[in-house]
Design an enzyme around this catalytic site. Structure first.
Site, short mmCIF file in Angstrom:
data_model
loop_
_atom_site.label_atom_id
_atom_site.label_comp_id
_atom_site.label_asym_id
_atom_site.label_seq_id
_atom_site.Cartn_x
_atom_site.Cartn_y
_atom_site.Cartn_z
N LEU A 115 22.70 -7.49 -25.77
CA LEU A 115 23.06 -8.84 -26.23
C LEU A 115 22.00 -9.28 -27.22
CD1 LEU A 115 24.07 -10.46 -22.82
CD2 LEU A 115 25.39 -8.93 -24.31
N ASN A 116 22.42 -9.44 -28.48
CA ASN A 116 21.45 -9.60 -29.57
C ASN A 116 21.82 -10.77 -30.47
OD1 ASN A 116 19.11 -8.42 -31.00
ND2 ASN A 116 20.58 -8.05 -32.65
N LYS B 113 10.72 -15.12 -23.49
CA LYS B 113 11.44 -16.36 -23.76
C LYS B 113 10.57 -17.38 -24.50
CE LYS B 113 14.99 -14.82 -21.46
NZ LYS B 113 16.17 -14.30 -22.22
N GLY C 40 20.66 -13.94 -30.20
CA GLY C 40 19.70 -15.05 -30.20
C GLY C 40 18.87 -15.13 -31.46
N LYS D 205 15.89 -13.04 -33.05
CA LYS D 205 14.73 -12.95 -32.17
C LYS D 205 14.28 -11.51 -31.99
CE LYS D 205 13.31 -14.29 -27.49
NZ LYS D 205 13.80 -14.87 -26.22
#
Length: 475
Positions: free
Chosen positions: A79-80, A368, A82, A93
């Site tokens: 999952l990329n 995060k 962000g 990110k």
């Protein structure tokens, strides 16, 4: 004009080029919110999980040959989507530098590619890699894949694109308008969107056509979620359609999502902290009562997932998470909005016989905040030639950097021009105020720097401990 406020969102989504599946998914979220269906998963309605098998305890029961066979039929989905806006990033990110390896600057995506390529060569498996990008991360991320001379993949797509949805005005239920920056009118539907995106992209059919039976899904900012023959074997052997990796909670993980069992259905359920009623906070954050947290590392059987999605035309009945924000998240004076989201791990409740497996802490190394980045860049870690982030015991120091001066990556890098201080001998590291650091600074014990009320400097080679910068004659 329709009196149904949702219709304005549907029109806006169509004008934005969104598919009917994306609109159907958002309508389900919207109708759930509109009906004011409870967002709480109450403590009295669930049972804690306390008997999850640990991979280290079942390792000897895993047949090595079968594990290798399963790994050879496994694909990797990262999952990329962000942007890392919470750290002041404008781009993906996953393109943030994490640390150096043999003098080369390594970003999240470089390390992920290194892990995949290493596994392909070492185990002689295809291990397809696909990124779920957003429209805003696609171009730069795919450029990294194309320019990596060791990464080649022809038959299976290397990218699928996640959906977007309108932010909703909390007062009117209408899609919010923000003419000064129209991009801020949109948001992702949470990582539960991966299922609708997988369905719409046709990737599951591609995988099955090429003999891929298992799919491992994880976040691109979690460098611990690397390819694993052992976990592929454990998943294949479990017979489960859906398996979530969980890890032991520490006090630092009290506020993380955790898996519970629904007392009424008997199904496993993911409970995020946003779904915990205020009266249940004490129980939900009790790490003795709920000892595991969700790492968001997910294993699914491709055929079972495809069959489930075909029954619902790609839209799974996942619990709706209400995320209350302002339209410009950096400006609390802007309009109040609600973002309707789902969590990927929540799909565990939709599969009979779904399971969890306890993994060791090295499988969960997320970044995060700049506090997390500080630890990843410190000497507590070593990036191996197999692109694994290694540490001696994975009991990390508590790092708290003053958010006024270190929250954003540009400010962070400016104050650590020679790299971050040594944490090898530190239990914790707290910085209050505006401090810039010289070379070869070392922290020990519970290191603290107090706010001097003005910009301050830690000279080269100094030691920082409980009393701050130690005097030159401390020995």
């Amino acid at each position: 004009m329709s009196k149904d406020p949702f219709e304005q969102s549907a029109v806006k989504m169509r004008e934005h080029g969104m598919s009917e599946i994306a609109i159907s998914q958002f309508e389900r979220l919207y109708r759930t919110w509109q009906a004011d269906q409870s967002e709480w998963i109450r403590e009295d309605d669930v049972e804690p999980l306390t008997d999850i098998p640990a991979v280290r305890d079942i390792y000897h029961t895993i047949d090595h040959d079968k594990a290798m066979d399963a790994f050879g039929k496994t694909a990797f989905l990262k999952l990329n989507g962000g942007l890392g806006t919470s750290m002041g990033l404008a781009g993906p990110k996953s393109l943030l530098p994490v640390r150096r390896h043999k003098a080369k600057r390594m970003r999240f995506l470089d390390i992920i590619l290194g892990q995949v390529i290493t596994a392909r060569v070492r185990e002689q498996v295809p291990l397809p890699l696909t990124l779920m990008n957003s429209f805003r991360t696609s171009k730069e991320s795919m450029s990294v894949l194309r320019h990596n001379r060791r990464f080649h993949q022809e038959d299976i797509p290397t990218e699928i694109i996640q959906h977007v949805e309108p932010k909703i005005d909390m007062e009117t239920g209408l899609p919010v308008s923000f003419p000064t920056d129209t991009e801020l009118e949109w948001c992702p539907p949470g990582h539960g969107d991966v299922f609708a995106t997988l369905w719409e992209s046709g990737l599951l059919d591609h995988l099955l056509e090429h003999g891929i039976e298992y799919l491992f899904i994880s976040n691109s900012d979690n460098l611990g979620a690397r390819p694993s023959t052992t976990l592929a074997g454990a998943f294949a052997q479990s017979g489960s359609s859906f398996m979530v990796e969980v890890a032991r909670r520490t006090p630092a993980d009290r506020k993380g999502g955790h898996i519970v069992r629904d007392r009424h259905t008997g199904h496993l359920t993911l409970r995020e902290m946003t779904q915990v009623h205020p009266d249940d906070k004490a129980s939900a954050t009790d790490i003795a009562k709920h000892p595991y947290f969700n790492t968001n590392n997910i294993w699914v059987r491709v055929r079972d997932l495809r069959d489930r999605l075909s029954e619902t035309n790609g839209v799974l009945d996942l619990p709706v998470i209400r995320n209350r924000k302002t339209v410009d998240p950096t400006d609390p004076s802007t309009e109040k909005v609600i973002q309707l989201e789902t969590a990927m791990g929540a799909a565990i409740s939709l599969f009979d016989g779904a399971s969890c497996i306890e993994v060791d802490r090295p499988r969960f190394l997320p970044v995060k905040t700049t506090n997390d980045l500080f630890i990843m860049r410190s000497d507590r870690f070593h990036l191996t030639d197999s692109y694994e982030m290694e540490d001696g015991n994975y009991i990390f120091p508590q790092v708290e950097l003053d958010p006024r001066y270190y929250k954003y990556i540009a400010d962070f890098d400016e104050r650590f021009p020679y790299g971050v201080p040594s944490l090898a001998a530190a239990n914790s590291f707290t910085v209050k105020g505006d401090w810039t650091f010289g070379q070869n600074v070392k922290c020990f014990a519970d290191a603290v720097l107090e706010d001097n009320g003005e910009p301050s400097y830690v000279p080269n080679g100094e030691f920082v401990g409980p009393a701050g910068v130690e005097p030159d004659d401390w020995l």
